[in-house]
Design an enzyme around this catalytic site. Structure first.
Site: not given
Length: 418
Positions: A174, A277, A301, A347, A374
């Site tokens: 990969c 987070y 968290e 986050d 993200c």
């Protein structure tokens, strides 16, 4: 109690799978494909580029569907940004892990920036000027992924899934994985009896860690601890994470994002910081030092394994406190007590923080919020929610932490509008 009624599909609609159409390709879209149309029907095409003329083969969809999915199987008129894919598995109906191996690296980042801009216009109602920058540590977009979960087929061979498929493609390499992952032996081992193998190539230990799944009863669900390093230029720290927990898989991502969060927050001694987070505490470690003396960091968290790692990473930092709780639940308690914060780091996972959390953050009246995202769609939705609660977007930037794929990391800054 109401029951969800399944959506009825009109009977007898013919499948379009396998049909081939010559199409003119339009703009890039979120998700690793471009948009084209065939007789008015939207076609999401993989392995194409804006401005190209291609022959597309339909892979999903029926007559009358709002859209269908397809793969480019022939390029009639190529884009100047098209390049030969370096990996032989990056092709129609082979591996589904990479979206943009047929695109020059610089143009990949331009496409990602275009997607971020489009998501902000569509979901936040605002235009942003964003550039997607390279993250140091890969090799021309390859050899950056320090963790790969390989699927195992019925013959016990490790491989990767096809795009939107459970089909497993055995591979001998990969190219976006690090050499440590490749050389771990995962692709040469018989894994019969397993469904997957997680391979981790961290900074410590020197040898990759292989975790076969499913885990045996009583095994450490986190797969054990591995060590990582990060720096913001003025500081360098080591921290531990669970091998199977969440952490940034690009070797340069942790340092890049730490440096940018610190620079954009501009924390000062005595300030109160919420790290939401918080994962295993990368940001909390550094921020605890920067707000000393007199300041403190509350890290929230929901994952108990991550919190246990965070407690190890911030051991000895008396001004860092951890709460293992859902972020919305913890914020609800803080807001009800009238507690405020000077700075907030967000986050969240790919789904975003959500409008309720952004409302709670706003109620704590921070002078600045830095949001690490993200997924640009989730970020745009959350920015819209923040604006509705009295904030304004002052900055957004993109980082190419996932070269050859459509994924892009963004960092945004929010400040009170008044």
């Amino acid at each position: 109690m109401s029951r969800r009624v399944p959506r009825e599909r009109p009977a007898g609609r013919a499948s379009l799978v396998g049909n081939e159409w010559t199409l003119d390709v339009g703009a890039v879209a979120h998700g690793g494909h471009c948009v084209a149309r065939n007789e008015g029907q939207v076609v999401f095409v993989r392995h194409a580029l804006p401005g190209e003329r291609i022959v597309a083969r339909v892979t999903e969809g029926r007559v009358g569907d709002r859209f269908v999915r397809a793969d480019a199987v022939e390029v009639v008129r190529a884009s100047a940004h098209r390049v030969p894919a370096p990996c032989r598995y990056a092709a129609e109906r082979v591996c589904g892990g990479c979206d943009f191996q047929h695109v020059s690296l610089a143009h990949q980042r331009e496409l990602k920036a275009a997607v971020v801009r489009e998501q902000f216009v569509r979901l936040a109602g605002t235009e942003v000027d964003v550039e997607v920058r390279p993250v140091p540590g890969d090799r021309d977009g390859l050899r950056w992924r320090t963790r790969v979960e390989f699927a195992v087929d019925r013959e016990g061979r490790a491989g990767l899934h096809g795009h939107r498929s459970r089909r497993i493609v055995p591979v001998d390499d990969c190219l976006i994985a690090t050499e440590g992952v490749r050389d771990s032996g995962v692709l040469d081992t018989d894994w019969q009896g397993c469904t997957a193998v997680d391979v981790i190539d961290p900074a410590h230990p020197d040898e990759p860690v292989l975790v076969a799944l499913p885990l045996p009863r009583g095994a450490d669900e986190g797969g054990g601890l591995v060590g990582e390093r990060a720096t913001d230029g003025a500081w360098e720290g080591e921290y531990v994470v669970s091998a199977r927990g969440f952490w940034q898989v690009h070797p340069g991502a942790a340092s890049t994002f730490l440096s940018r969060v610190v620079a954009l927050l501009e924390p000062a001694p005595g300030e109160r910081v919420l790290d939401l987070y918080a994962g295993s505490g990368l940001f909390a470690m550094r921020l605890g030092e920067l707000v000393s003396p007199g300041g403190f960091v509350l890290a929230v968290e929901g994952d108990a394994l991550a919190v246990s790692n965070g407690l190890l990473n911030t051991d000895g930092q008396d001004n860092v406190e951890w709460r293992c709780n859902r972020v919305d639940h913890e914020l609800g308690s803080l807001v009800s007590q009238g507690i405020t914060a000077d700075l907030v780091v967000l986050d969240p996972p790919r789904t975003g923080a959500g409008a309720a959390v952004l409302g709670q953050v706003a109620a704590m009246r921070p002078r600045r919020v830095v949001y690490v995202a993200c997924d640009p769609a989730a970020l745009a939705r959350d920015v819209k929610a923040a604006v509705d609660h009295g904030f304004r977007l002052t900055h957004v930037e993109g980082w190419d932490a996932f070269p050859m794929t459509h994924h892009v990391e963004c960092i945004a800054v929010l400040e009170p509008a008044g």
